[in-house]
Structure formats: C-alpha cells, structure tokens
Design a protein around this motif. Structure first.
Motif: not given
Length: 332
Positions: A243-245, A270-274, A296-301, A323-328
């Motif tokens: 998303k460019g964040h 730390t991320r900007w969620n919009g 930062l892949a589309e579905d998995t970070w 370590w992976s995350s499926n919820d950004e």
C-alpha cells in the motif's frame, strides 16, 4: 542498499566488505552478483582498496541506474577518511569501475528514481552524526549537501542520528533515531520522514510539510517517544508495503552494554496502517547488534533475524530464525 535484483539480466548484484586476510588486515570494498540462470557467483571484484583501514564502517553501498550502470558508494569515516563514488564502465558488468568523486560522506544510502536520477542520504560528522542529502540527474553532477536532521533537546550541547531508508516508485522514506547530547550509547526515540520530489520537500507520513533541517525533538516527524521509557533504539531494516506504507524492523534495549543486565531486548516492527502508527514485538533477543532483514510480500511479512542465542550467548549474531505474519505485523 547492499543487494539489488535486476530482472533484465536475472542477476542480483551485491557489495560487501572483504579483507586481505593478511596478518595486518585491510578493508577491500567488493562487488559481485548471483546469476539466477546458472545459480553461480563469479569471482568478486575489488572496487576500492582502503589500504590502511581495517574498519567495516567504511563498507560500500550499491545503486543501479536505469541504464544498468552500477554505482558503488564507498563510505568514509567522519572527516578523517573520505568517501568515494564509483560507476561501472559497462552496464550490468563488474569487470571495471571508474572513480567519479572523492568527498566527505559516511553511511551512504543511494536511491535511484528512474525518471529523476539519484537521491543520496548520508551522514556528516559535524562533531556529532548529522543527516544530509544530495541529488543528481546523472550521478556525475551533484547538488550541494543539504542537512536533513540535526536535532538536540533543550539543555543538550550536541545531538546526532542514525537512519535506515527505502524507496518505492518516486517516494523515498527514512526512519531515524536521535543521540541525546551526542551520545550514541543512549540512542533513542523514533522518527520518520519522506519525500516524493527528490528532497525538495520533506513530509511526515500524514503529508505534513516539514521545515529542514529538523531540529526539534518534539517534531511532528516523531513516531515513538522511547526516551521517556528509557529504551535505546537500534535500527535494522525498513521497506514500504504493497500500500506504500512505511514499515520498520528495529530493536529496543534498556542500555548499550551487552549481557543480561540490559535485558530484555526485543525485536519490534512499527508500521503505518494508514491512520496511526502501530508497533508489535516480534520476539526477544540477546544482543543489541543482532541484525535483521524485513520482507513484505503481499500476503506474508517475514523477518530473518539471529534471535536464537547460538554457541555464544550475549554476543552479536546467533542462530537465524524466520518469523512471519499474515496480518501485516499485528501478530508473529
């Protein structure tokens, strides 16, 4: 930037700091590439021999221009050792390099914006470590050096910063911390700024224009106040998501000295969620200089970090973990 993939030639070019291996070692600024068609790496090339220097602070960074020429930025060290800019003689080739300039620059972070040229983020030692930028349409002629940040809190005699940066399209973002009274052992707090016009305007993540150089500790660019929590901040890697964040991987610690007294140390994202900045803890670790990479892949970070102690607990490095995350980044 240390490694860059170019689909035009199916190669990942990379730079690193090598050494002579002799009893009196000296730093060699190296370049090579991984050929994805053959799964092989050719013999690396020495771009620059640092001769009497045995210090990885002078390691190189990499940029690849739209025309395929490799640019190797060799870091200097303060005002004692100069930095150097090199350009490959042929596109997508490591066979030869020409020296373009010798100048004052430390921790070079060059970014190629295809339609506009290069924006280079770097550090100058002005008694402390302050952030600067310069730009060029072709890599040969450069603007003057512009100070981006040099903040100090009221009562501090000095300041300073470290940064890590990334770009997507024409947007370049950088996260940085601050050094109270110029003391890097107390590096703390977290800031973020970005530009989409090659440095002419710097903004917060919400789009608010900022006057530069940034000098106020309570700047709107501040993402997190870690000083009040008495936590140090060690930057690792950043990127911009689909998303460019902006997203940052970093480590927090109660102090600079290694060992159990300054536990717990945590890898954080730390991320900007919009709408707001969001921070989560990935996992604990046992040394402030445990490094890490963010994907930062589309579905998995994914973060790749040496978060398991390994054979030398409380030293830098360790067993590499993914370590992976499926919820950004909300959970890991």
């Amino acid at each position: 930037p240390l490694a860059i993939y170019r689909k035009e030639v199916e190669k990942t070019f990379f730079v690193y700091g090598g050494t002579t291996g002799a009893e009196e070692r000296q730093l060699l600024c190296m370049v090579s590439y991984f050929d994805h068609k053959t799964n092989r790496v050719p013999r690396p090339v020495v771009v620059h021999d640092k001769e009497t220097v045995n210090d990885p602070h002078d390691n190189p960074s990499l940029a690849i221009a739209a025309d395929g020429h490799l640019w190797v930025f060799v870091s200097g060290r303060g005002r004692v050792r100069p930095g150097f800019k090199y350009r490959s003689i042929e596109p997508y080739s490591i066979d030869g390099f020409e020296l373009i300039s010798e100048e004052e620059m430390t921790y070079p972070q060059p970014h190629v914006i295809n339609d506009s040229g290069l924006l280079h983020l770097f550090t100058k030692y002005t008694g402390v470590r302050e952030l600067y930028w310069e730009r060029s349409a072709d890599g040969f002629g450069w603007s003057q050096d512009h100070k981006l940040a040099g903040m100090r809190k009221e009562g501090d005699s000095r300041g300073g910063h470290y940064q890590t940066s990334a770009h997507r399209g024409n947007r370049i973002g950088t996260f940085f911390n601050r050094h109270p009274n110029g003391n890097v052992d107390r590096r703390t707090d977290l800031y973020y700024v970005e530009t989409d016009d090659m440095g002419s305007t710097w903004r917060t993540v919400q789009g608010m224009p900022l006057k530069t150089p940034i000098t106020n500790v309570e700047s709107p660019a501040r993402v997190a106040d870690y000083a009040s929590q008495r936590l140090n901040v060690y930057l690792k890697d950043m990127d911009l998501d689909s998303k460019g964040h902006p997203v940052l991987l970093y480590l927090t610690s109660p102090g600079h000295e290694p060992g159990p007294p300054n536990a717990p140390r945590h890898f954080r994202v730390t991320r900007w969620n919009g709408h707001v900045w969001s921070t989560t803890i990935v996992c604990p670790t046992d040394h402030n200089y445990d490094m890490g990479s963010l994907y930062l892949a589309e579905d998995t970070w994914t973060v790749c970090i040496p978060a398991s102690p390994g054979p030398q607990p409380h030293h830098g490095g360790g067993e590499l973990a993914m370590w992976s995350s499926n919820d950004e980044g909300d959970s890991w």
